[in-house]
Scaffold this motif. Structure first.
Motif, PDB file in Angstrom:
ATOM      1  N   TYR A 115       0.976  -1.195   0.226  1.00  0.00           N
ATOM      2  CA  TYR A 115      -0.108  -0.130  -0.032  1.00  0.00           C
ATOM      3  C   TYR A 115       0.855   1.203   0.114  1.00  0.00           C
ATOM      4  O   TYR A 115       1.435   1.704   1.205  1.00  0.00           O
ATOM      5  N   ILE A 116       1.195   1.782  -1.232  1.00  0.00           N
ATOM      6  CA  ILE A 116       2.477   2.779  -1.248  1.00  0.00           C
ATOM      7  C   ILE A 116       1.995   4.006  -1.143  1.00  0.00           C
ATOM      8  O   ILE A 116       2.673   5.030  -1.100  1.00  0.00           O
ATOM      9  N   TYR A 117       0.576   4.468  -1.170  1.00  0.00           N
ATOM     10  CA  TYR A 117       0.217   5.751  -0.830  1.00  0.00           C
ATOM     11  C   TYR A 117      -0.280   5.991   0.341  1.00  0.00           C
ATOM     12  O   TYR A 117      -0.794   5.285   1.297  1.00  0.00           O
ATOM     13  N   THR A 118      -0.385   7.385   0.804  1.00  0.00           N
ATOM     14  CA  THR A 118      -0.772   7.872   2.077  1.00  0.00           C
ATOM     15  C   THR A 118      -1.952   8.460   2.207  1.00  0.00           C
ATOM     16  O   THR A 118      -2.160   9.252   2.483  1.00  0.00           O
ATOM     17  N   ASN A 119      -2.700   7.167   1.679  1.00  0.00           N
ATOM     18  CA  ASN A 119      -4.316   7.779   1.813  1.00  0.00           C
ATOM     19  C   ASN A 119      -5.183   7.700   2.992  1.00  0.00           C
ATOM     20  O   ASN A 119      -4.577   6.950   3.759  1.00  0.00           O
ATOM     21  N   THR A 120      -5.837   8.411   3.135  1.00  0.00           N
ATOM     22  CA  THR A 120      -7.080   8.379   4.341  1.00  0.00           C
ATOM     23  C   THR A 120      -8.179   7.990   3.469  1.00  0.00           C
ATOM     24  O   THR A 120      -8.195   7.822   2.460  1.00  0.00           O
ATOM     25  N   LEU A 121      -9.333   7.933   4.101  1.00  0.00           N
ATOM     26  CA  LEU A 121     -10.633   7.248   3.860  1.00  0.00           C
ATOM     27  C   LEU A 121     -11.554   8.335   4.064  1.00  0.00           C
ATOM     28  O   LEU A 121     -11.743   9.160   4.904  1.00  0.00           O
ATOM     29  N   ALA A 122     -12.640   8.160   3.153  1.00  0.00           N
ATOM     30  CA  ALA A 122     -13.828   9.094   3.241  1.00  0.00           C
ATOM     31  C   ALA A 122     -14.947   8.117   2.848  1.00  0.00           C
ATOM     32  O   ALA A 122     -14.867   7.121   2.004  1.00  0.00           O
ATOM     33  N   VAL A 123     -16.276   8.513   3.417  1.00  0.00           N
ATOM     34  CA  VAL A 123     -17.295   7.584   3.186  1.00  0.00           C
ATOM     35  C   VAL A 123     -18.241   8.950   2.372  1.00  0.00           C
ATOM     36  O   VAL A 123     -18.585   9.883   2.721  1.00  0.00           O
ATOM     37  N   LEU A 124     -18.813   8.281   1.246  1.00  0.00           N
ATOM     38  CA  LEU A 124     -19.637   9.152   0.365  1.00  0.00           C
ATOM     39  C   LEU A 124     -21.126   8.588   0.426  1.00  0.00           C
ATOM     40  O   LEU A 124     -21.273   7.312   0.472  1.00  0.00           O
ATOM     41  N   SER A 125     -22.065   9.467   0.056  1.00  0.00           N
ATOM     42  CA  SER A 125     -23.176   9.020  -0.175  1.00  0.00           C
ATOM     43  C   SER A 125     -23.573   9.523  -1.628  1.00  0.00           C
ATOM     44  O   SER A 125     -23.490  10.719  -1.957  1.00  0.00           O
ATOM     45  N   VAL A 126     -23.761   8.424  -2.524  1.00  0.00           N
ATOM     46  CA  VAL A 126     -23.925   8.598  -4.070  1.00  0.00           C
ATOM     47  C   VAL A 126     -25.123   7.778  -4.340  1.00  0.00           C
ATOM     48  O   VAL A 126     -25.598   7.098  -3.869  1.00  0.00           O
ATOM     49  N   SER A 127     -25.608   8.247  -5.469  1.00  0.00           N
ATOM     50  CA  SER A 127     -26.620   7.765  -6.041  1.00  0.00           C
ATOM     51  C   SER A 127     -26.483   6.301  -6.850  1.00  0.00           C
ATOM     52  O   SER A 127     -25.190   6.019  -7.074  1.00  0.00           O
ATOM     53  N   GLY A 128     -27.387   5.351  -7.077  1.00  0.00           N
ATOM     54  CA  GLY A 128     -27.130   4.309  -7.995  1.00  0.00           C
ATOM     55  C   GLY A 128     -26.495   4.427  -9.041  1.00  0.00           C
ATOM     56  O   GLY A 128     -25.620   3.787  -9.969  1.00  0.00           O
ATOM     57  N   LYS A 129     -27.167   5.837  -9.690  1.00  0.00           N
ATOM     58  CA  LYS A 129     -26.622   6.217 -11.144  1.00  0.00           C
ATOM     59  C   LYS A 129     -24.894   6.418 -10.867  1.00  0.00           C
ATOM     60  O   LYS A 129     -24.187   6.266 -12.030  1.00  0.00           O
ATOM     61  N   ASP A 130     -24.534   7.189  -9.717  1.00  0.00           N
ATOM     62  CA  ASP A 130     -23.257   7.545  -9.797  1.00  0.00           C
ATOM     63  C   ASP A 130     -22.331   6.151  -9.646  1.00  0.00           C
ATOM     64  O   ASP A 130     -21.348   6.016 -10.352  1.00  0.00           O
ATOM     65  N   LEU A 131     -22.715   5.435  -8.879  1.00  0.00           N
ATOM     66  CA  LEU A 131     -22.156   3.834  -8.717  1.00  0.00           C
ATOM     67  C   LEU A 131     -22.016   3.310 -10.218  1.00  0.00           C
ATOM     68  O   LEU A 131     -20.889   2.668 -10.300  1.00  0.00           O
ATOM     69  N   VAL A 132     -22.964   3.153 -10.912  1.00  0.00           N
ATOM     70  CA  VAL A 132     -22.957   2.585 -12.288  1.00  0.00           C
ATOM     71  C   VAL A 132     -21.826   3.416 -13.059  1.00  0.00           C
ATOM     72  O   VAL A 132     -21.143   2.902 -13.929  1.00  0.00           O
TER      73      VAL A 132
END
Length: 511
Positions: A368-385
């Motif tokens: 895991y080579i990047y210094t990522n943190t996490l975020a939770v998003l609320s997206v629509s089903g359309k966004d997911l597709v």
């Protein structure tokens, strides 16, 4: 007079000649070897510029951030090479403005940032350029940074910054520098949107990389240094000499100008990319870096726990075609840390070995080579597709076989822009046109409702739309988690000291 101008770019805090996969390595890279190379350059006058992305991007950089908690030591090591100027890279912003300011304050060379502005529209660090006396001549150096940073960065880290086009900034500052300098050098932490030799477009013109436009529009540039893409470019366009020296200090860009003193003109020039093969380490600098390097190696060899499931990655391309236990594990960690059952992650490059048996911190950071943190998003089903369809474009058919779309490795490897999801079931049918490849998409056994909201956990880069995932964005983030993913992985393994990953087959790629 012979004037030599030298540039490095994207060193990413690789100091020792190591990639950290094991101890006591002697690879042709790193600041110690760059320093030795610089000392051996013969020239009447010599100027060295670092072109950005220096304080982030390696296990050592992560250790400095998490354990030392200040980048001053990194700036002080680079000071030993006596740069005349430094440029901001996009990764300089990853750890927040306070951390960046400490790096700037500890640097003996000014950070040049003509297109990184404050809220009043002035250069944030006050120094867009410098004019250096070199013998009887004056050399102007202008620093520029990719304007695309807001598409990747945590908004909190850049809330007081404005980023404008490198072309726009240079149009303003170049005449000012020309008026007081005999020669002009531009150091741009950005890449080429088109090949300087063939003029063939390398990517969509998003504004992330404007190097070719700089060559085309500003004939007054004598030398253009670029970076960011980690590519190798060297040549001449009109009267402008240009280069891009890769990353990790593997190459050094060297421009040598023969100057006729009476006429103040360049009579001859050479430009080369020097690979650090057969270059030895700077022993004086090595002695200063050694205590930090020893701490990093000790930290990397900390035992964390054991994985009972074999998560080895022997073929990264194959691992992207169907659910792989390593990817399942990383998504499980993201879900565990956030309580979100839909998760997405990527194999960031072609070198991740995966996990097997006893695990140390070294195993974690080389996967895991990047210094990522996490975020939770609320997206629509359309966004997911739409996100899935964008990921499906990672593949193409060639001679009846599924292969990687060249857009994802030319001009810059972008394997990190293909995500694999957990918590949903889906198939990519690569025989179908792009935008119509997602089939059988279900959440908990039910077809996705295009209008319904879904929560998904992503790394911060992707959450704000990084990788041109326009369906995501900071406005859709509903909660964030500040712990780095490498720490979360280590914490998960410590709390589950014998990790077993269930066999999951939630996605596949077919044709």
């Amino acid at each position: 007079m012979k004037l030599t101008i030298v540039s490095t770019s994207d060193i990413h805090a690789y100091l020792y000649p190591t990639d950290f996969t094991q101890k006591e390595m002697n690879l042709p890279l790193g600041l110690l070897k760059v320093s030795s190379f610089l000392k051996n350059i013969s020239a009447d006058e010599k100027l060295y510029i670092d072109n950005g992305d220096f304080i982030q991007g390696s296990p050592l950089a992560s250790f400095v951030k998490d354990k030392v908690k200040t980048p001053r030591i990194l700036s002080e090591f680079l000071n030993e090479l006596h740069p005349v100027a430094r440029v901001l890279g996009n990764h300089e912003f990853n750890y927040g403005v306070d951390y960046l300011k400490e790096a700037v304050e500890a640097s003996t060379a000014p950070y040049l940032a003509a297109n990184v502005l404050n809220t009043d529209g002035e250069p944030y660090f006050g120094t867009p350029y410098l004019v250096k006396d070199v013998g009887q001549f004056k050399v102007g150096i202008i620093g520029l940074t990719t304007q695309y940073i807001p598409h990747w960065e945590n908004p909190e880290n850049i809330k007081d910054f404005r980023f404008i086009s490198a072309v726009e900034a240079l149009r303003h500052w170049l005449p000012i520098v020309q008026a007081s300098a005999d020669f002009v050098v531009v150091s741009y932490h950005g890449g080429f949107e088109a090949d300087p030799k063939t003029e063939k477009m390398l990517e969509k013109p998003t504004g992330e990389n404007e190097g070719y436009q700089l060559l085309e529009q500003f004939e007054a540039i004598d030398v253009l240094f670029t970076g960011h893409q980690h590519g190798l470019y060297v040549g001449q366009h009109g009267k402008t000499f240009y280069s891009q020296p890769g990353h990790k200090g593997e190459y050094v860009a060297v421009v040598t100008l023969q100057i006729d003193e009476p006429t103040r003109t360049i009579t001859d020039a050479t430009i080369d990319l020097h690979h650090l093969t057969d270059v030895t380490e700077d022993l004086n600098l090595k002695a200063k870096v050694r205590p930090l390097e020893e701490q990093v190696e000790k930290w990397l060899d900390q035992p964390i726990g054991t994985v009972k499931t074999d998560m080895s990655i022997t073929d990264p391309n194959k691992a992207r075609l169907e659910t792989h236990p390593y990817v399942t594990f990383i998504n499980a960690v993201q879900s565990w840390a956030t309580g979100c059952d839909i998760s997405a992650t990527a194999l960031f490059n072609q070198k991740a070995p995966g996990f097997k048996g006893d695990i140390t911190m070294r195993d974690i950071v080389i996967n895991y080579i990047y210094t990522n943190t996490l975020a939770v998003l609320s997206v629509s089903g359309k966004d997911l597709v739409e996100a899935l369809e964008q990921c499906a474009a990672f593949f193409t058919l060639s001679d009846g076989q599924i292969t990687i779309n060249p857009n994802y490795y030319i001009p810059k490897p972008q394997y990190y822009n293909y995500d694999m999801f957990s918590g949903i079931d889906y198939t990519f049918d690569i025989s179908k046109p792009e935008g119509q490849r997602v089939v059988g998409l279900r959440y908990k056994g039910t077809p996705i409702d295009l209008k319904a909201p879904y929560e998904i956990v992503l790394n911060q880069y992707r959450a704000v739309g990084g990788g041109n995932f326009a369906m995501f964005g900071p406005e859709k983030i509903i909660r964030e988690y500040g712990t780095d993913m490498t720490e979360l992985i280590a914490q998960y393994i410590k709390e589950h000291p014998e990790v077993e990953v269930p066999a999951v087959h939630n996605f596949k790629v077919v044709y």
